[in-house]
Motif scaffolding. Structure first.
Motif, PDB file in Angstrom:
ATOM      1  N   ILE A 182       0.834  -0.794  -0.280  1.00  0.00           N
ATOM      2  CA  ILE A 182       0.073  -0.471   0.125  1.00  0.00           C
ATOM      3  C   ILE A 182       1.201   1.258   0.157  1.00  0.00           C
ATOM      4  O   ILE A 182       0.393   1.951  -0.431  1.00  0.00           O
ATOM      5  N   ASP A 186       5.307   0.544   3.434  1.00  0.00           N
ATOM      6  CA  ASP A 186       5.027  -1.277   4.108  1.00  0.00           C
ATOM      7  C   ASP A 186       5.689  -2.503   3.395  1.00  0.00           C
ATOM      8  O   ASP A 186       6.637  -3.070   2.819  1.00  0.00           O
ATOM      9  N   LEU A 187       5.237  -3.577   4.369  1.00  0.00           N
ATOM     10  CA  LEU A 187       5.803  -5.137   3.841  1.00  0.00           C
ATOM     11  C   LEU A 187       5.183  -5.134   3.253  1.00  0.00           C
ATOM     12  O   LEU A 187       3.665  -4.725   2.435  1.00  0.00           O
ATOM     13  N   PRO A 257      -5.263  -7.991   7.216  1.00  0.00           N
ATOM     14  CA  PRO A 257      -6.159  -6.643   6.933  1.00  0.00           C
ATOM     15  C   PRO A 257      -5.622  -6.359   5.046  1.00  0.00           C
ATOM     16  O   PRO A 257      -7.077  -5.533   5.129  1.00  0.00           O
ATOM     17  N   HIS A 258      -4.844  -6.902   4.851  1.00  0.00           N
ATOM     18  CA  HIS A 258      -4.152  -6.011   3.301  1.00  0.00           C
ATOM     19  C   HIS A 258      -5.268  -5.986   2.124  1.00  0.00           C
ATOM     20  O   HIS A 258      -4.885  -5.622   0.962  1.00  0.00           O
ATOM     21  N   ALA A 259      -5.196  -7.739   2.435  1.00  0.00           N
ATOM     22  CA  ALA A 259      -5.587  -8.452   1.014  1.00  0.00           C
ATOM     23  C   ALA A 259      -5.823  -9.546   0.904  1.00  0.00           C
ATOM     24  O   ALA A 259      -5.507 -10.757   2.154  1.00  0.00           O
ATOM     25  N   SER A 260      -6.866 -10.186   0.534  1.00  0.00           N
ATOM     26  CA  SER A 260      -7.516 -10.842   0.357  1.00  0.00           C
ATOM     27  C   SER A 260      -6.319 -12.555   0.339  1.00  0.00           C
ATOM     28  O   SER A 260      -6.183 -12.409  -0.801  1.00  0.00           O
ATOM     29  N   TYR A 263      -7.534 -12.625  -3.211  1.00  0.00           N
ATOM     30  CA  TYR A 263      -5.710 -11.186  -4.168  1.00  0.00           C
ATOM     31  C   TYR A 263      -4.852 -11.453  -4.283  1.00  0.00           C
ATOM     32  O   TYR A 263      -3.982 -11.234  -5.545  1.00  0.00           O
TER      33      TYR A 263
END
Lengths: 291, 765
Positions: A182, A186-187, A257-260, A263
């Protein structure tokens, strides 16, 4: 809770302390460890400060590859003329680790031992056939990184061991690391390293392609089936696309929380394809290119 | 603009800037008192549960520790919107994060240890987690009864008894149904705005000290006087014994209006008889302070073939969480929900629903961002269907001087068209661009603050001729202090360095309703201007007697009293003040300014309320690059034009615009509190992403100046609108590139990609 700070002056003292303080942890740059302590996720009884240990420093070119001391900071990886010349993909990934402040203090050894999903260095080190050089007081051992990264925030490092160096191959190869996050600091939601070794007999073909993937799964991994499929291939758009699709089936993706998970799997396909094409272009562009 | 102000309109450096950037400023968490204890709160782990028992005995056995729960504090309800809250949960908990007990100890570790020794036995209850669920018949009730609860905010609030609907209202003009039936096209779309967090860098921090009968509270608050009234009422002591002193506030954005730690800190100090300091952790901020009030917005718009808006029917469904702090945004939406458009036949309804989650409260723009995402997205959908340029469609329908707006006021002092045209020009609207780049527009408006919008100020001359401003409004980082000094300096004929300011201390500064809703520049600014004029006139009175020249012939300039009639006259302020302080009286100017109307229930005309000046208008435009394969949106440029009336300090105006735009960017792209059965699963900056310096694009702040005659030197408020239009503008840019319409915020990559894929499926691709 009390936490004792141990400051060994050399590796022997550090290893002795590691053996003695069974509830202790080595501290390198402290960029993750201290945050975890502050958030009360861990409370080690002692911190063994590796900062003064000279044996954990330096970047040495050897006949078979390059040996990187575990206490090298990301900043030092970025600034190293040897790495830039021989394995550009590593400093390029180091440049993408978190923020300037973290890169100035965070180390390659700490990054690898913390083994946080989405960390930027593990996929690259995997693609460079990296090996962890471990020591305990009595003896040492070497573990290929594929076996070193054992689980979610878990490694093969034993409670009395210290990671001393990471040895990587000295490849005649091209390589890239692509990161999807993002914010750049970030990681990685997905981080893909691709290292391609040109086939000296057949121009345009690759003798081998090595793919390291981070972020997508709980543990960083090599896309070994995809790598097998690419042996001797000419890396065109079609091959790269198929490789991406295949790689996306090799990853046990997860949701956060960042991506499913879904995805992430799609992004593995996209980023593996892009990384392979990027690396192939680099290989064609500069003859062999530096990984 | 040709005006000959000396100080107004110049980029004066804020007097508190140096201490802020050098780390010397004293924020909430920096305050200490000798012998103070640290307070910590035990919070409910469950979203909805009956409390079977609370056992604090083991915790109380720790030496030096004070432990309190509901039994130890006044049995009173409080709340600015509706009195629906108590200091600690009584009988049941209504959200995960609700305070159940608290401990104070000499250090934080000991306080936490005490909390770990408190045994609470819960019996879990069925819960509701969305407004739609909550509004359903037979849904579990968050508040079974509110008993004698009352609304301080609304004269008449309209709950639906026996449900979770705490307020329902509508604003109706004309015949919407008939107008929709006559329209050539009717568009109906539903949009979802997410719940975001204020993300002020400074967490809530309070130090309460009870000494004898005096209670002093140091805290970081947007409204110290409101807070004083609330605390004094809660603990049944006179306001004269309750002093609230504001610290430097490290960002508020609406999240530091209502009390959070203060009631607990005062109670702990009363019980321990020591000063008690409390600071929220970031995790507490995310899970137990408050977020924005999220809304589902359904918009039905009737349009004629030529693009004229014929009618609009807008329905807002708000999720306020466990406490009704979402009342102000839900109520405001009825004034602001239609945006800055000329629509005669109009219906706006708003329903506020309790759920078992952390409360939603006010957040920068309160209610406007949620409505604008819906309206401005749909405007582009209308333009597409009509084959019109979205810019043309807006220009055709936006409010102009003399129009009648949504609440039946005659539009006055509006620079919206100029805002829209300037952002379109700045972003290169209509110019060629690569296929993966889109551009989007939005126009926005916010009505004036009317509810009890009262301010007072003192301006006092010091003995050396410099001056002191005293105001009760809070400096929350926005730059209020420099602007107030500029206003006073301009009026008094002083250089701005000669004006000092004290703010937001209930014992020493005059009343102000507080810092919210872009109101301080206008309301507090007017009070300061009036007080400065009063002080100046008093000074001239003294001078007049000294030099025997009528006051009318005297003026101030460059720290002197001068006279156009007597060019030879030159009396220094110091000389006049020496006389004032030795043989006349000190000079203390007084100014008050009040909001004219109060129309929280609409239509206000029916209540015979008069026109309230101070509508705020803005237009925003973005240019974004979109990666179709990943859904990644890279915003390249943003233009944000604001009708500020008069830019009192261009640096501050730019800062407000840029800050708001960045916040809007986070709201648009990534920010959302994520829940799992009522528990927030991303309570840290690792997992709740706000924009970092690296994703912030080039931002062009533009100040349009159409003076507001009632404002100080023509100024209007600027604080909030810059957050509002970024989300719809980016949504419009995405549509331009990918042909997909995203109706739910935020517009993060996965959601973009899903929309692309579902469009492909629809087209059989």
């Amino acid at each position: 809770m009390e936490c004792k700070l141990i400051r060994p002056t050399d590796l022997d003292e550090a290893l002795a302390a590691r053996e003695e303080y069974t509830d202790g942890l080595p501290i390198a740059g402290g960029q993750s460890l201290l945050v975890m302590m502050r958030n009360r996720l861990i409370s080690p009884g002692a911190l063994i400060d590796l900062e003064p240990v000279e044996a954990l420093r330096g970047i040495e070119v050897q006949s078979t590859g390059i040996s990187i001391g575990a206490m090298n900071t990301c900043r030092q990886l970025i600034a190293s003329p040897v790495l830039r010349e021989e394995v550009g993909v590593l400093p390029s990934a180091a440049r993408q680790v978190s923020s300037t402040a973290v890169r100035n203090l965070g180390t390659i050894g700490g990054n690898v031992c913390h083994n946080e999903p989405g960390a930027d260095l593990p996929p690259v080190l995997l693609a460079l056939n990296g090996r962890a050089v471990l020591r305990r007081r009595t003896h040492g051992r070497e573990v290929p990184l594929e076996e070193f990264f054992t689980g979610y925030f878990e490694t093969a490092l034993e409670a009395d061991e210290i990671l001393c160096r990471i040895d990587i191959e000295h490849p005649n190869a091209a390589g890239v690391y692509l990161k999807h996050a993002i914010s750049p600091e970030d990681l990685a939601i997905v981080g893909v390293a691709a290292v391609v070794v040109p086939d000296s007999e057949r121009p345009g073909a690759v003798a081998e392609a090595r793919i390291g993937i981070g972020g997508a799964a709980p543990v960083p991994l090599r896309a070994s089936r995809t790598e097998a499929a690419l042996k001797g291939a000419v890396l065109d758009e079609e091959t790269a696309r198929a490789a991406g699709e295949l790689a996306s089936t090799e990853v046990d993706t997860g949701s956060d929380p960042h991506a499913s998970a879904g995805y992430r799997r799609k992004m593995v396909a996209v980023f593996v394809r892009r990384a392979l094409l990027h690396a192939a272009n680099q290989m064609m562009g500069n003859g062999h290119g530096a990984a | 603009m040709a005006d000959d102000y000396r100080v107004i309109g110049t980029p004066v450096v804020r007097p508190d800037g140096a201490e802020m950037i050098s780390g010397q400023a004293v924020y909430g968490p920096d305050v200490t008192q000798p012998g103070m204890l640290w307070g910590k709160i035990l919070r409910s782990p469950l979203p909805h549960a009956r409390i079977r028992s609370i056992d604090v005995e083991k915790a109380r056995a720790l030496p030096g520790v004070t432990v309190i729960s509901a039994h130890d504090v006044p049995d009173r309800r409080y709340g600015y919107a509706i009195e629906d809250e108590q200091i600690f949960a009584v009988e049941k908990v209504r959200y995960a994060g609700e305070p159940v007990a608290a401990a104070a100890a000499p250090d934080e570790e000991r306080a936490l240890e005490a909390l770990s020794l408190i045994d609470v036995e819960y019996e879990e209850l069925p819960a509701v987690f969305t407004a739609a669920e909550g509004a359903r018949d037979g849904a579990p009730l968050v508040h079974e009864e509110l008993g004698p609860a009352r609304s301080v905010y609304l004269a008449s609030w309209n709950p639906v008894p026996g449900t979770n609907i705490i307020h329902q209202a509508s604003h109706h003009r004309g015949d919407v149904d008939a107008a929709l039936a006559r329209a050539d096209y009717v568009f109906e779309d539903t949009f979802h705005a997410s719940q975001i967090h204020h993300c002020y860098m400074e967490p809530h921090a309070t130090l309460a000290s009870v000494r004898g009968s005096e209670v002093t509270v140091w805290t970081c608050s947007q409204e110290v006087f409101q807070l004083r009234t609330l605390l004094a009422g809660l603990f049944a002591i006179p306001e004269s014994r309750m002093r609230v002193i504001n610290t430097k506030v490290g960002g508020g954005f609406g999240g530091k209006i209502e009390p959070r730690l203060e009631p607990v800190a005062v109670a702990l100090s009363m019980h321990s008889r020591k000063p008690v300091k409390m600071v929220m952790t970031r995790a507490e901020e995310f899970t137990a302070a408050a977020g924005s009030t999220p809304a589902t917005v359904t918009v039905k718009t009737g349009v004629m073939k030529d693009g004229t808006l014929a009618a609009r029917d807008i329905d807002f469904l708000w999720d306020t969480g466990a406490h009704a702090e979402g009342l102000p945004p839900s109520n405001r939406a009825m004034k602001d929900g239609n945006g800055p458009y000329r629509v005669h036949d109009l219906r706006i309804s708003s329903t506020l629903v309790y759920t078992n989650k952390m409360r939603g409260t006010q957040l920068r723009g309160l209610g406007v961002p949620e409505g604008a995402f819906a309206i401005e997205s749909q405007m582009d959908m209308i333009a597409e269907r009509l084959g019109m340029d979205p810019l043309e469609l807006r220009l055709k329908n936006i409010l102009q001087e003399g129009d009648i707006n949504s609440i039946d006021d005659v539009v006055q002092s509006i620079g919206l068209q100029e805002c829209l045209e300037s952002v379109a020009r700045e972003i290169g609207w209509g110019e060629p661009k690569p296929p993966n780049v889109g551009r989007g527009l939005a126009v926005i408006a916010k009505s004036p603050t009317t509810h009890s919008s009262i301010s007072a100020a003192y301006v006092q001359f010091n003995e050396d001729g410099s001056a002191q401003v005293l105001v009760g409004a809070s400096e929350i980082g926005q730059g209020m202090t420099v602007v107030m000094c500029q206003i006073a300096a301009e009026v008094l004929g002083l250089p701005v360095e000669q004006v000092g300011i004290s703010s937001a201390d209930t014992a020493t500064t005059p009343y102000d309703r507080g810092t919210f809703s872009s109101r301080v520049t206008f309301y507090t600014g007017m009070a300061v201007k009036i007080a400065a004029e009063d002080a100046r006139n008093q000074l001239l009175d003294v001078a007049s007697r000294m030099v025997e020249i009528p006051r009318e012939d005297l003026a101030v300039a460059e720290e002197r009293v001068v006279s156009p009639v007597h060019p030879e006259l030159s009396l220094t302020f110091r000389e006049v003040l020496e006389r004032a302080h030795t043989s006349e009286r000190p000079i203390l100017g007084r100014g008050t300014y009040g909001g004219k109307g109060d129309y929280p229930t609409l239509p206000h005309k029916a209540q015979r309320k008069e026109y309230v000046p101070g509508w705020k208008y803005a237009a925003q435009a973005v240019e974004a690059e979109i990666d179709e394969e990943t859904g990644i949106i890279r915003v390249r440029r943003i233009a944000s034009a604001h009708d500020v009336g008069k830019s009192l300090n261009p640096t501050s105006v730019d800062g407000q615009i840029v800050g708001g735009v960045v916040m809007g960017l986070g709201y648009a792209l990534h920010e959302r509190l994520q829940f799992d059965n009522g528990r927030i699963v991303n309570p840290s900056f690792m997992d709740y992403k706000i924009p970092s310096s690296q994703e912030i694009p080039e931002i062009a702040p533009i100040a349009v100046e159409v003076p507001l005659p009632e404002g100080p030197f023509g100024a209007k408020g600027i604080g909030e609108l810059a957050i509002v239009g970024i989300a719809p503008a980016i949504g419009n840019a995405i549509h331009q590139v990918l042909g997909v319409r995203l109706k739910e915020l935020p517009l993060f990559p996965e959601r973009v990609l899903e929309a692309v894929e579902s469009q492909r499926k629809d087209h059989g691709g």
